[in-house]
Design a protein around this motif. Sequence first.
Motif, PDB file in Angstrom:
ATOM      1  N   VAL A  25      -5.367 -11.962 -20.295  1.00  0.00           N
ATOM      2  CA  VAL A  25      -5.536 -12.043 -18.901  1.00  0.00           C
ATOM      3  C   VAL A  25      -4.527 -12.791 -18.209  1.00  0.00           C
ATOM      4  O   VAL A  25      -3.989 -12.171 -17.070  1.00  0.00           O
ATOM      5  N   CYS A  26      -3.830 -13.509 -18.742  1.00  0.00           N
ATOM      6  CA  CYS A  26      -2.549 -14.057 -17.939  1.00  0.00           C
ATOM      7  C   CYS A  26      -1.145 -13.392 -18.203  1.00  0.00           C
ATOM      8  O   CYS A  26      -0.386 -13.706 -17.552  1.00  0.00           O
ATOM      9  N   ARG A  27      -1.254 -12.493 -18.950  1.00  0.00           N
ATOM     10  CA  ARG A  27      -0.111 -11.835 -19.612  1.00  0.00           C
ATOM     11  C   ARG A  27       0.718 -11.327 -18.383  1.00  0.00           C
ATOM     12  O   ARG A  27       1.840 -11.334 -18.056  1.00  0.00           O
ATOM     13  N   ARG A  28      -0.072 -10.354 -17.627  1.00  0.00           N
ATOM     14  CA  ARG A  28       0.547  -9.628 -16.578  1.00  0.00           C
ATOM     15  C   ARG A  28      -0.343  -9.102 -15.522  1.00  0.00           C
ATOM     16  O   ARG A  28      -1.680  -8.853 -15.939  1.00  0.00           O
ATOM     17  N   GLY A  29       0.013  -9.002 -14.262  1.00  0.00           N
ATOM     18  CA  GLY A  29      -0.950  -8.427 -13.404  1.00  0.00           C
ATOM     19  C   GLY A  29      -0.525  -6.925 -13.057  1.00  0.00           C
ATOM     20  O   GLY A  29      -0.071  -6.152 -14.175  1.00  0.00           O
ATOM     21  N   ARG A  30      -0.536  -6.203 -11.679  1.00  0.00           N
ATOM     22  CA  ARG A  30      -0.623  -5.191 -11.477  1.00  0.00           C
ATOM     23  C   ARG A  30       0.904  -4.482 -11.352  1.00  0.00           C
ATOM     24  O   ARG A  30       1.712  -5.427 -11.038  1.00  0.00           O
ATOM     25  N   SER A  31       0.999  -3.514 -11.963  1.00  0.00           N
ATOM     26  CA  SER A  31       2.669  -2.942 -11.802  1.00  0.00           C
ATOM     27  C   SER A  31       2.348  -1.589 -10.624  1.00  0.00           C
ATOM     28  O   SER A  31       1.768  -0.673 -10.697  1.00  0.00           O
ATOM     29  N   GLU A  32       2.914  -1.995  -9.255  1.00  0.00           N
ATOM     30  CA  GLU A  32       2.731  -1.016  -8.303  1.00  0.00           C
ATOM     31  C   GLU A  32       3.930  -0.242  -7.897  1.00  0.00           C
ATOM     32  O   GLU A  32       3.837   0.674  -7.025  1.00  0.00           O
ATOM     33  N   GLN A  33       5.353  -0.788  -8.370  1.00  0.00           N
ATOM     34  CA  GLN A  33       6.330  -0.173  -8.008  1.00  0.00           C
ATOM     35  C   GLN A  33       6.621   1.252  -8.539  1.00  0.00           C
ATOM     36  O   GLN A  33       7.383   2.119  -7.981  1.00  0.00           O
ATOM     37  N   HIS A  34       6.150   1.730  -9.512  1.00  0.00           N
ATOM     38  CA  HIS A  34       6.002   3.211 -10.000  1.00  0.00           C
ATOM     39  C   HIS A  34       4.611   3.388 -10.405  1.00  0.00           C
ATOM     40  O   HIS A  34       3.890   2.476 -10.881  1.00  0.00           O
ATOM     41  N   LEU A  35       4.482   4.713 -10.868  1.00  0.00           N
ATOM     42  CA  LEU A  35       3.164   5.221 -11.217  1.00  0.00           C
ATOM     43  C   LEU A  35       3.156   5.086 -12.784  1.00  0.00           C
ATOM     44  O   LEU A  35       3.763   5.694 -13.599  1.00  0.00           O
ATOM     45  N   LEU A  65       0.693  -1.392  -0.171  1.00  0.00           N
ATOM     46  CA  LEU A  65       0.060   0.025   0.052  1.00  0.00           C
ATOM     47  C   LEU A  65       0.905   1.228  -0.146  1.00  0.00           C
ATOM     48  O   LEU A  65       0.348   2.559  -0.316  1.00  0.00           O
ATOM     49  N   GLY A  66       2.136   1.128   0.341  1.00  0.00           N
ATOM     50  CA  GLY A  66       3.004   2.115   0.227  1.00  0.00           C
ATOM     51  C   GLY A  66       3.834   2.460  -0.811  1.00  0.00           C
ATOM     52  O   GLY A  66       4.511   3.412  -1.177  1.00  0.00           O
ATOM     53  N   ARG A  67       3.494   1.540  -1.857  1.00  0.00           N
ATOM     54  CA  ARG A  67       4.183   1.888  -3.371  1.00  0.00           C
ATOM     55  C   ARG A  67       3.368   2.829  -3.985  1.00  0.00           C
ATOM     56  O   ARG A  67       2.280   3.048  -4.158  1.00  0.00           O
ATOM     57  N   PRO A  68       4.434   3.771  -5.136  1.00  0.00           N
ATOM     58  CA  PRO A  68       3.677   4.716  -5.628  1.00  0.00           C
ATOM     59  C   PRO A  68       2.672   4.549  -6.657  1.00  0.00           C
ATOM     60  O   PRO A  68       1.890   5.161  -6.758  1.00  0.00           O
ATOM     61  N   GLY A  69       2.623   3.287  -7.068  1.00  0.00           N
ATOM     62  CA  GLY A  69       1.622   3.198  -8.181  1.00  0.00           C
ATOM     63  C   GLY A  69       0.462   2.263  -7.556  1.00  0.00           C
ATOM     64  O   GLY A  69      -0.223   1.441  -8.554  1.00  0.00           O
TER      65      GLY A  69
END
Length: 786
Positions: free
Chosen positions: A317-327, A247-251
């Motif tokens: 759908v299987c390709r990739r999930g969420r990207s949270e490390q950056h905006l 929850l603290g990750r920028p994205g």
Amino acid sequence: MERAQERAWNDGAAGPAERPDHAGAALELLVHGVGGATPEHMLDDPRTVRISGDDTAAVFRRADDVEVETRTDTAAPDERAGHAAGRPVPEAYVWSNLTSGNSARALWLLLLPFMVANLAHWMRPTARGRVRTVRLYGLLVRLVGLTLTVLLVAAACEVALDLTAWQCAGTHSCAERHSWLGFLSPTGSDGGWWSPPGRRLALASLVPAALVGLLWYLSLRTWAAYESEQPLSRTPEDEEDTGRTSLGRPGFWYGRRLVARLRGAHTAAGLLTVAAAVAGAAARYDREPGGPAVLETLGRLLEAALVIGAALVVWAVCRRGRSEQHLDQGLDASLVRHLPLGALALFALSLIYAGWERPEWESDGRLPGDAAFGGIALVQGLLVIVLGVVAHLLHRSAPDRRAAMRGLAGPAVAMLACALGAVMSGGVSQRVADWLDGTRAAIPGAPVLLTWQASVIPPLLVVLLGLCGWQAWRTLGLARAERAVVERTYPGEPKDPERTRRIARTRAMATLTDRGPLFVAATSTVGLLLGTGALVGAMATEQTPSRAAEHTHPFVHGAAETAQALGSWLIGLGFILFVTWGRRAYKDASARRTIGILWDVGTFWPRAAHPFAPPCYAERAVPDLTWRITTWTRTTGGRLVISGHSQGSVLAAAAAWQLTPTVRKRVALLTYGSPLERLYGRWFPAHFGPAALTALHHDVDCWANLYRLTDPIGGPVRLPDDSEPEVDREPLQDPLAHGRTDLHPLPAPVLGHSEYQADPAFGAERARLLARLRPEVPAQRPEADS
């Protein structure tokens, strides 16, 4: 006020920040909880002014406090004295319209299975060093969400294509009772242009296709209205560690890329489902002996193209999930645009193919719906079982004794989402079949599997009623044991046995929240077993339960007939109540607010598993709070207390995680009636588990948590014993007095989850937090935020 702060922010970005004269200013940012609240109630003042925000979510102040920072020297003597003494300026962040403002949001009830599946994604157990397993968990939940979309569209196809266009319009007696189907009936229209089966199916397919288009539009529109707000873009500081909680990750609060990709994939899946229903019936006829070879070849090519399209959807759908490390502001534009357009082209080709002239073709029996619904149920069951194995492996890597169902909450909730989807689709199909045919049995009706699924509802309810009775008996025993505890809580006061019983009963009822995992576990387990039995029975007998049990023991036959009739009636009743509740909420603001409470809890999380789920209000609320906290501390250099009640405490914690360490050390956290550990920590351990809450305690300057034993939602944070200073205070006394006293001549109410600010302990804890905050902390460097 807002313009002045914005100028100060922009000016500070060009040079070093200067210390304002009012560096000791203090602000209390109030965030309300479930059900919403008015700014007048939150600020205890009838005169309030909106200083920032819009009609959806905004920050309010009392009229007397609008410019208190800029008029310190000219303020009234009593006002200057009050603020100089450290009393904070209160602000209220009102976000209730995000969940219950518009009457059309009552229709979000229809998206309930999608919302529940999305919750399963975030119930992942805490894991250490299991990156691939974590990704597999997210992938499995996304596939469950995809099957729910296919199930919804298949149910719409069952109603529009099979029951209406194929069965009723193709049967003279049924079409005669429904005159609006006359132009589709071969006998009623004297062989009109729309009467051939293929053209009837092509015309009826516009209904489920329109449903898919509506879901696509709503997902796109709600994204623009709720989730398009970008979080505060910043450069991580050297001492910042976002690995303890995501929850603290920028994205984290900006999932545009994943939602857009899932929206394109699910839209394509819905259109391909409709195309397969239309083209499959025509291709099956063309493959019969003596059929035209050209149409047979075209049918095989079209079915192969539909299979390729389905494979592309699964790959997307299987390709990739969420990207949270950056905006992540990128967008898979080619996939998002071309995949739905390709599915739409195949849908159009299916309509042309099915509408081709076939003089000898007549509709008979059912469309192959049993196989379709059976395949969906089988895939869902297998996905839930594999998801349970993956969740168990993750839980074993980092066991958490407080985690709900020992880490299996996600698979259990995913099972509930599948069950809700099956009940809703079966209920709609059976109700439409009864409406079209009544009791005359002129048409075959809904698929056999849906009847079997309806028949397992009565035994499931029997199990749940038995569990409820057992828990009620335990609650009564706990209430009796609490009476002595209640009497010891009020020493020296006159005792009232009836009031003692009422307080003890309230405390005992509040503990039912902690037994929620037991109910979910029982429902999901029994539902999985009974659903498996229904699938096996439908596929093995290809008959309804009553007909399949005709030659068995009379007791078994009677039980099957009773379960089938009662299950169908219960589905009908539930569907009517569901629609009635949604219609009432559309017109009644109070009922709409009740539904809003459901969304306050269910739509806190971003749409990571299903793009058609109700929108995530936190993707608007958390950036709002982060921007407000950062800009206020930046421009004033003062102290700030985030005061969150109930769900507002969850938003406050999420906003605190998004702050830079420099800003976070200027902030104190005051939570009351908070479900941070009691609900979120147990059900979402990977994000609100002990490690995450302990990190939050160390990151903010100070934190105090208030709760009552009569509160069914709020509870202690339960940090480890070595966490100093302690966050949890002693449970607040509720009611404040047992009977009539000099201070309380009238009976004090049992407050439970409400009116925490009326307790004297609230003001004392707020003053203690402000005293701990250091007013002479240097202002934030401009380079820390961009």
